[in-house]
Design an enzyme around this catalytic site. Structure first.
Site, PDB file in Angstrom:
ATOM      1  N   ARG A  42      -7.204  -9.693  -5.612  1.00  0.00           N
ATOM      2  CA  ARG A  42      -6.293 -10.699  -4.857  1.00  0.00           C
ATOM      3  C   ARG A  42      -6.278 -12.024  -4.310  1.00  0.00           C
ATOM      4  O   ARG A  42      -7.145 -11.612  -3.344  1.00  0.00           O
ATOM      5  CB  ARG A  42      -4.888 -10.012  -4.160  1.00  0.00           C
ATOM      6  CG  ARG A  42      -3.607 -10.515  -4.226  1.00  0.00           C
ATOM      7  CD  ARG A  42      -2.734  -9.723  -4.025  1.00  0.00           C
ATOM      8  NE  ARG A  42      -2.189  -8.188  -4.197  1.00  0.00           N
ATOM      9  CZ  ARG A  42      -2.422  -8.229  -2.361  1.00  0.00           C
ATOM     10  NH1 ARG A  42      -1.985  -9.169  -1.508  1.00  0.00           N
ATOM     11  NH2 ARG A  42      -2.278  -7.125  -1.627  1.00  0.00           N
ATOM     12  N   ARG A  54     -12.175  -0.023  -5.776  1.00  0.00           N
ATOM     13  CA  ARG A  54     -10.966   1.225  -6.745  1.00  0.00           C
ATOM     14  C   ARG A  54     -11.419   1.828  -7.027  1.00  0.00           C
ATOM     15  O   ARG A  54     -12.575   2.380  -7.951  1.00  0.00           O
ATOM     16  CB  ARG A  54     -10.288   0.623  -7.347  1.00  0.00           C
ATOM     17  CG  ARG A  54      -9.790  -0.881  -6.673  1.00  0.00           C
ATOM     18  CD  ARG A  54      -8.427  -0.486  -6.001  1.00  0.00           C
ATOM     19  NE  ARG A  54      -7.826  -1.566  -5.057  1.00  0.00           N
ATOM     20  CZ  ARG A  54      -6.755  -1.847  -4.523  1.00  0.00           C
ATOM     21  NH1 ARG A  54      -5.875  -1.019  -5.019  1.00  0.00           N
ATOM     22  NH2 ARG A  54      -5.854  -2.840  -3.931  1.00  0.00           N
ATOM     23  N   LYS A  72       0.691  -5.997 -10.999  1.00  0.00           N
ATOM     24  CA  LYS A  72       1.179  -6.858 -10.184  1.00  0.00           C
ATOM     25  C   LYS A  72       2.286  -8.074 -10.702  1.00  0.00           C
ATOM     26  O   LYS A  72       2.693  -9.015 -10.832  1.00  0.00           O
ATOM     27  CB  LYS A  72       0.166  -7.704  -8.695  1.00  0.00           C
ATOM     28  CG  LYS A  72      -0.549  -6.496  -8.577  1.00  0.00           C
ATOM     29  CD  LYS A  72       0.357  -5.296  -7.543  1.00  0.00           C
ATOM     30  CE  LYS A  72       0.140  -4.514  -7.162  1.00  0.00           C
ATOM     31  NZ  LYS A  72       0.911  -3.386  -6.296  1.00  0.00           N
ATOM     32  N   ASP A 115       2.117   3.356  -7.016  1.00  0.00           N
ATOM     33  CA  ASP A 115       2.872   2.051  -5.879  1.00  0.00           C
ATOM     34  C   ASP A 115       3.944   0.739  -6.332  1.00  0.00           C
ATOM     35  O   ASP A 115       4.337  -0.190  -6.083  1.00  0.00           O
ATOM     36  CB  ASP A 115       1.633   1.333  -6.968  1.00  0.00           C
ATOM     37  CG  ASP A 115       0.379  -0.558  -6.602  1.00  0.00           C
ATOM     38  OD1 ASP A 115       1.125  -0.390  -4.998  1.00  0.00           O
ATOM     39  OD2 ASP A 115       0.616  -1.250  -7.019  1.00  0.00           O
ATOM     40  N   TYR A 128     -11.559  -8.528 -12.162  1.00  0.00           N
ATOM     41  CA  TYR A 128     -10.889  -6.752 -12.123  1.00  0.00           C
ATOM     42  C   TYR A 128      -9.505  -7.077 -11.453  1.00  0.00           C
ATOM     43  O   TYR A 128      -9.362  -8.352 -10.636  1.00  0.00           O
ATOM     44  CB  TYR A 128     -11.548  -6.155 -11.238  1.00  0.00           C
ATOM     45  CG  TYR A 128     -12.000  -5.780 -10.074  1.00  0.00           C
ATOM     46  CD1 TYR A 128     -11.446  -4.657  -9.240  1.00  0.00           C
ATOM     47  CD2 TYR A 128     -12.178  -6.603  -8.366  1.00  0.00           C
ATOM     48  CE1 TYR A 128     -11.585  -4.369  -7.170  1.00  0.00           C
ATOM     49  CE2 TYR A 128     -12.455  -6.426  -7.520  1.00  0.00           C
ATOM     50  CZ  TYR A 128     -12.033  -5.784  -7.215  1.00  0.00           C
ATOM     51  OH  TYR A 128     -12.045  -5.211  -5.687  1.00  0.00           O
ATOM     52  N   HIS A 143       7.170  -2.850  -4.631  1.00  0.00           N
ATOM     53  CA  HIS A 143       6.249  -2.396  -4.486  1.00  0.00           C
ATOM     54  C   HIS A 143       6.209  -0.901  -3.597  1.00  0.00           C
ATOM     55  O   HIS A 143       5.946  -0.670  -2.465  1.00  0.00           O
ATOM     56  CB  HIS A 143       5.921  -3.140  -3.192  1.00  0.00           C
ATOM     57  CG  HIS A 143       4.271  -3.778  -3.328  1.00  0.00           C
ATOM     58  ND1 HIS A 143       3.520  -3.923  -1.917  1.00  0.00           N
ATOM     59  CD2 HIS A 143       3.088  -2.409  -3.741  1.00  0.00           C
ATOM     60  CE1 HIS A 143       2.313  -3.543  -2.330  1.00  0.00           C
ATOM     61  NE2 HIS A 143       2.282  -2.494  -3.245  1.00  0.00           N
ATOM     62  N   SER A 187       0.167  -2.980   1.207  1.00  0.00           N
ATOM     63  CA  SER A 187      -1.218  -2.324   0.191  1.00  0.00           C
ATOM     64  C   SER A 187      -2.257  -1.690   1.333  1.00  0.00           C
ATOM     65  O   SER A 187      -2.575  -2.339   2.450  1.00  0.00           O
ATOM     66  CB  SER A 187      -2.369  -3.710  -0.001  1.00  0.00           C
ATOM     67  OG  SER A 187      -1.407  -4.618  -0.884  1.00  0.00           O
ATOM     68  N   CYS A 231      -1.255   0.953   2.929  1.00  0.00           N
ATOM     69  CA  CYS A 231      -1.397   1.271   4.141  1.00  0.00           C
ATOM     70  C   CYS A 231      -1.425   2.642   3.881  1.00  0.00           C
ATOM     71  O   CYS A 231      -0.616   3.690   4.191  1.00  0.00           O
ATOM     72  CB  CYS A 231       0.391   1.057   4.759  1.00  0.00           C
ATOM     73  SG  CYS A 231      -0.545  -0.848   5.227  1.00  0.00           S
TER      74      CYS A 231
HETATM   75  C1  OXD Z   1      -2.272  -3.538  -3.999  1.00  0.00           C
HETATM   76  C2  OXD Z   1      -2.262  -3.005  -5.471  1.00  0.00           C
HETATM   77  O1  OXD Z   1      -3.027  -4.900  -3.725  1.00  0.00           O
HETATM   78  O2  OXD Z   1      -1.715  -1.953  -5.619  1.00  0.00           O
HETATM   79  O3  OXD Z   1      -1.353  -3.090  -4.009  1.00  0.00           O
HETATM   80  O4  OXD Z   1      -3.801  -2.948  -5.286  1.00  0.00           O
HETATM   81 MN    MN Z   2       0.285  -2.320  -4.837  1.00  0.00          MN
END
Ligand code: OXD
Ligand code: MN
Length: 579
Positions: free
Chosen positions: A82, A383, A223, A294, A214, A243, A265, A267
């Site tokens: 991101r 990931r 997202k 998510d 990616y 989210h 993210s 957490c």
């Molecule tokens: C995030 C994800 O960054 O779920 O929130 O990938």
């Molecule tokens: Mn997420």
């Protein structure tokens, strides 16, 4: 091994929908690919994609004895999941994007990014990826088409969405009735951070992403579509795109309460969604069912309740920290047919990451011989991508067309001080305030410093496709006659003691908190009023006072900070009395 997917000519293998064919033709004229492939989502197509990527080194096969069907992709070291400073919401009116988004005028944004797309697919294949976010037969689901030049993206989209012929058929059916699909255009480009943009055009229901390989910048269903564009659509149509994980908590009485929970993210959303209750709870009959980890789309039902679907069909989870202790269900899920990105590998070619176990990896995420001097072996944001059905706790109701009814909404963040383990909002309006006030210490899921406190309303700061002031007002608007809204809670698993150690064991033990939450919803569990909301009454949760405690003096500074943060949203902040 199967051959690479054979390019198919348009329009014979394409869609009967003129709008889709025209768009594909227009994109092809701009990007000039060598080949066009319309994805059908078949097993043969997936196998062929994998074979092509193994041939050219995009994927590396992992140990097929221990991890059948598992592959590793190493992203470009500069590519991150991101990049908020390059992510834009491009609305006609700047104010509609709000101070929570970077904004660019649509015409300028198209011009800038189209210049990058010009000729960018020469020598490459253009893949047309029809997909459906949500169960294919659900009226709550929404469709999109991603055009990409990355076979890795196509393979991931197949795991993460309902991708292929069924989605195309739905797009055509809906198109004939005038329902548009979301258009996402992606090119890996050169992966040059100086030539990277992620542009959203909510008024046009379109996305253009250039220069990422990616993560959410490339898998556009996640997202970009299911949160940024969907949140805009949801506001117009009267629902919420959030989210949030969705879990079903089955009690010893056999009732299942569905809980939606928003955390920033990394957490622990995936861990919570797949929680395995400790033995004593299992023996009593407690069980957790996973609906999503998510994203949740929540719609008011005819009965006044909020009903939720998980628009995704897979998990794009953070690998580091996933272990037999933190999330055994995730480990079982990813033991086969999984694409790993940026993990390390052991000498016998098994995927490995920090926190997994005591083995020492042989190669780090960049494929170098492991040397602790180079930092963690797996990228902190490494990931796994895997189909959701492989999860042992996958809910039998996860595919229900009408969704599942939500009993409780939980907000949470990573707060090492101040914030107690759990508290309950007094009512919906207060719950919206609790969500709007959320903050969390940053993690590796985005660029920037780790461990800094950042306000992240509803965990949507990076993902809300419009002005947060309007978003809060939209949330408040659900409180109307006849509504039977979920009770709202806030949790914090991450509070630390004076010695710097976590005060709460977390993971499976989080069920103690979920039990109290469900007890509050059902009406049995005891609570005490405080200025921040209702805390568990003494003895209601088996936890130390240090983690349950509310300290009035410390919250004065917190509230001032919340007020400052919310004031940023200016005149569009709802006038509603929040406290
Ligand atoms: C995030 C994800 O960054 O779920 O929130 O990938
Ligand atoms: Mn997420």
């Amino acid at each position: 091994m199967n051959a690479r997917p054979r390019p198919q000519a348009m329009p014979a293998a394409g869609s009967r929908l003129a709008a889709l064919n025209d768009w594909v033709a227009e994109v092809a004229a701009l990007t000039r690919p060598d080949r066009i492939h319309w994805c059908d989502g078949s097993d043969a197509e997936y196998a062929a994609l994998l074979a092509g990527m193994l041939d050219d080194g995009t994927l590396v096969a992992l140990n097929q004895d221990t991890h059948p069907g598992c592959y590793l992709h190493r992203s470009h070291p500069e590519d991150v999941a991101r990049v908020e400073h390059l992510t834009f919401v491009c609305t006609r009116e700047r104010d509609d994007a709000g101070p929570n988004n970077h904004w660019m005028a649509p015409a300028d944004a198209h011009a800038q990014v189209d210049a990058l797309f010009d000729g960018c697919m020469r020598g490459r294949t253009l893949y047309v990826v029809p997909y459906c976010m949500g169960p294919i037969d659900s009226p709550l689901a929404r469709c999109g088409v991603e055009i990409t030049d990355s076979p890795y993206v196509v393979a991931n989209m197949r795991l993460m969405t309902r991708m292929g012929a069924d989605a195309l058929a739905r797009i055509e059916r809906e198109g004939a009735q005038g329902t548009p699909f979301v258009r996402g255009l992606h090119s890996t480009g050169e992966l040059d951070p100086a030539r990277r943009y992620i542009m959203h055009f909510p008024e046009e229901l379109s996305i253009k992403s250039y220069g990422s390989g990616y993560g959410g910048n490339a898998l556009l269903g996640k997202k970009c579509h299911a949160l940024r564009i969907a949140s805009w659509q949801a506001r117009q149509e009267g629902w919420l795109a959030e989210h949030m994980l969705i879990l079903g908590l089955e009690t010893p009485h056999g009732d299942t309460h569905y809980i939606a929970a928003a955390f920033p993210s990394a957490c622990g959303k995936t861990n919570l969604a797949m929680l395995i209750p400790p033995q004593a709870y299992r023996e009593q009959g407690w069980k957790v069912w996973t609906v999503g980890d998510d994203i949740a789309w929540l719609h008011p039902g005819a009965d006044g309740r909020l009903w939720a679907i998980n628009p995704e069909a897979g998990y794009f989870g953070v690998a580091p920290g996933t272990s037999a202790k933190t999330n055994p269900n995730a480990l079982a899920t990813i033991a086969r047919d999984t694409i790993f990105t940026n993990v390390a590998v052991t000498a016998d070619n098994q995927p490995w990451w920090e926190g997994l176990d005591e083995r020492v990896p042989a190669l780090d995420w960049q494929g170098r011989p492991y040397d602790p001097a180079n930092g963690p072996a797996a990228h902190p944001n490494a990931r796994f991508t895997v189909n959701a059905r492989q999860c042992p706790s996958w809910s039998p109701h996860a595919e229900d067309a009408q969704g599942v009814p939500i009993s409780a909404i939980v907000f949470g963040g990573r707060r090492s001080t101040l914030v107690p383990l759990v508290y309950e909002a007094r009512d919906w309006a207060h719950g919206v305030f609790v969500g709007a006030s959320m903050a969390s210490e940053t993690t590796a899921a985005a660029t920037g410093q780790v461990g800094v406190l950042r306000r992240d309303p509803m965990a949507m700061k990076p993902f809300c496709g419009y002005h947060f002031g309007d978003y809060f007002a939209h949330w408040l608007s659900f409180d109307r006659p006849g509504a039977r809204l979920p009770t709202v809670f806030h949790v914090n698993w991450f509070r630390k003691g004076a010695d710097g150690r976590f005060l709460w064991p977390g993971f499976g033990e989080n069920i103690r908190v979920l039990e109290w939450i469900v007890g509050r919803v059902e009406g049995g569990a005891q609570a005490e009023d405080t200025p921040i909301g209702r805390l568990p009454a003494a003895g209601a949760i088996d936890a130390s006072d240090a983690i349950l405690r509310y300290e009035h003096a410390d919250w004065i500074g917190e509230q001032a900070d919340v007020d400052r943060a919310l004031a940023e949203y200016g005149e569009r902040l709802p006038a509603h009395a929040w406290r």
